[in-house]
Motif scaffolding. Structure first.
Motif, mmCIF file in Angstrom:
data_model
loop_
_atom_site.group_PDB
_atom_site.id
_atom_site.type_symbol
_atom_site.label_atom_id
_atom_site.label_comp_id
_atom_site.label_asym_id
_atom_site.label_seq_id
_atom_site.Cartn_x
_atom_site.Cartn_y
_atom_site.Cartn_z
ATOM 1 N N LEU A 30 0.812 -1.213 0.000
ATOM 2 C CA LEU A 30 0.000 0.000 0.000
ATOM 3 C C LEU A 30 0.846 1.264 0.000
ATOM 4 O O LEU A 30 0.403 2.320 -0.456
ATOM 5 N N CYS A 33 1.784 1.323 -4.030
ATOM 6 C CA CYS A 33 0.932 0.934 -5.158
ATOM 7 C C CYS A 33 0.261 2.139 -5.804
ATOM 8 O O CYS A 33 -0.072 2.116 -6.994
ATOM 9 N N TRP A 41 -2.993 -2.347 -12.224
ATOM 10 C CA TRP A 41 -2.441 -2.131 -10.889
ATOM 11 C C TRP A 41 -3.218 -1.054 -10.146
ATOM 12 O O TRP A 41 -3.402 -1.142 -8.923
ATOM 13 N N GLU A 42 -3.681 -0.029 -10.842
ATOM 14 C CA GLU A 42 -4.464 1.022 -10.188
ATOM 15 C C GLU A 42 -5.750 0.459 -9.595
ATOM 16 O O GLU A 42 -6.153 0.824 -8.480
ATOM 17 N N CYS A 45 -4.889 -1.496 -6.461
ATOM 18 C CA CYS A 45 -4.541 -0.588 -5.367
ATOM 19 C C CYS A 45 -5.804 0.012 -4.751
ATOM 20 O O CYS A 45 -5.917 0.131 -3.521
ATOM 21 N N ARG A 49 -6.996 -0.403 -0.769
ATOM 22 C CA ARG A 49 -7.244 0.735 0.124
ATOM 23 C C ARG A 49 -8.583 0.633 0.844
ATOM 24 O O ARG A 49 -8.807 1.330 1.843
#
Length: 321
Positions: A30, A33, A41-42, A45, A49
């Motif tokens: 975290l 990322c 990947w976004e 992430c 979160r």
């Protein structure tokens, strides 16, 4: 190097997977990322979160991928050194850490040190009392300097002269001074210090020369900045070759040797000597004890990258299932 091959694995294929602290790895993931710009990947992430049960998060959203390029696996260690220095030149403090000059690529290490190529240009950040410490700081890329007047500064990688990195440990082996299993950071330090001018010239066998920048906005309790410009984490950050492993990706480490290690880490750093899909450098922390531990590591094993599921299957037809 051969063209890389990719093999999809199952989490059950990872030795010790169920026994690791997946939450510790998720916390480190975290921390960086959000700097990954690939849409796959976004998305991951964003999910991370929202708060996740850590092991399930990795198992639901990733596929383990073994990437091989024909080179033997090699795990080493790195750390954040602590040096002694002064903001002014004098007494034992005669060896500068330089900022990056405009003409950094014009000189080799030998030329910089033998001719004092940058002297008088105001590039000195701090003066260090031991040239061997300067060399090993350049190998590590970042460190802390305790000042003779009290307090200290931190320095990070500021650039390099673009020359190829050469291992002076391998140079000692090539000369017949040691066998490969005898070489460690402490062995190299002692040999250089005990051999005067010959020791100095051994350091010149590595043409690569690293420049620094002050990094004083990082809290003392946090690790140095890695390639992603975020603090790295002891025994959870690994330096990799970004030609094969995405920066920020979780990687499963299976390190053999005297102290075997099976652990989920995050690829948050790189290094000039870290080349190949199965080459990795584990961050051991700050100070002399961390340096001794890191210097003893030269082991084989296996590195497995955790890729977003769709990204892993997009590697087809090069994937071996």
């Amino acid at each position: 190097m051969a063209n890389p091959t990719y093999k999809l694995l199952q989490f059950g294929d990872l030795n010790g997977w169920a026994d690791d602290d997946h939450q510790a790895a998720l916390d480190v993931f975290l921390s960086t990322c959000g700097d990954m710009r690939d849409p796959a990947w976004e998305t991951i992430c964003d999910v991370a979160r929202q708060g996740q049960e850590a092991r399930g998060f990795f198992e639901r959203l990733f596929t383990p991928v073994l990437i091989e390029d024909g080179q033997d696996p090699l795990f080493t260690g790195y750390y954040e050194p602590e040096l002694r220095g002064s903001m002014t030149r004098g007494g034992p403090f005669q060896h500068p850490l330089y900022r990056l000059p405009q003409n950094s690529g014009e000189f080799s290490r030998r030329e910089i040190e033998k001719t004092n190529a940058f002297e008088g240009r105001g590039l000195e950040i701090v003066w260090i009392d031991d040239p061997v410490d300067v060399f090993f700081l350049q190998v590590q890329g970042s460190g802390r300097v305790a000042l003779d007047t009290g307090g200290g500064i931190r320095v990070g990688y500021g650039g390099a002269n673009g020359r190829e990195y050469s291992s002076i440990g391998l140079e000692l082996v090539r000369r017949g001074v040691y066998q490969s299993h005898e070489v460690s950071a402490d062995v190299i330090r002692n040999w250089v210090r005990n051999n005067g001018e010959e020791g100095r010239q051994l350091l010149w066998a590595n043409d690569s020369y690293v420049f620094f920048r002050e990094v004083n906005d990082v809290p003392a309790h946090m690790g140095p900045l890695g390639t992603m410009n975020r603090s790295v984490t002891t025994m959870r950050t690994v330096a990799i070759d970004p030609a094969f492993v995405p920066l920020g990706a979780p990687v499963w480490i299976e390190k053999d040797g005297a102290d075997p290690l099976n652990r989920l880490m995050v690829a948050q750093d790189t290094g000039s000597a870290i080349k190949g899909s199965q080459r990795a450098d584990i961050f051991f922390g700050t100070g002399d004890a961390a340096g001794r531990d890191a210097g003893r590591i030269r082991d084989d094993g296996r590195l497995v990258v955790l890729m977003p599921i769709q990204s892993a299957y997009a590697l087809l037809p090069d994937v071996i299932e």
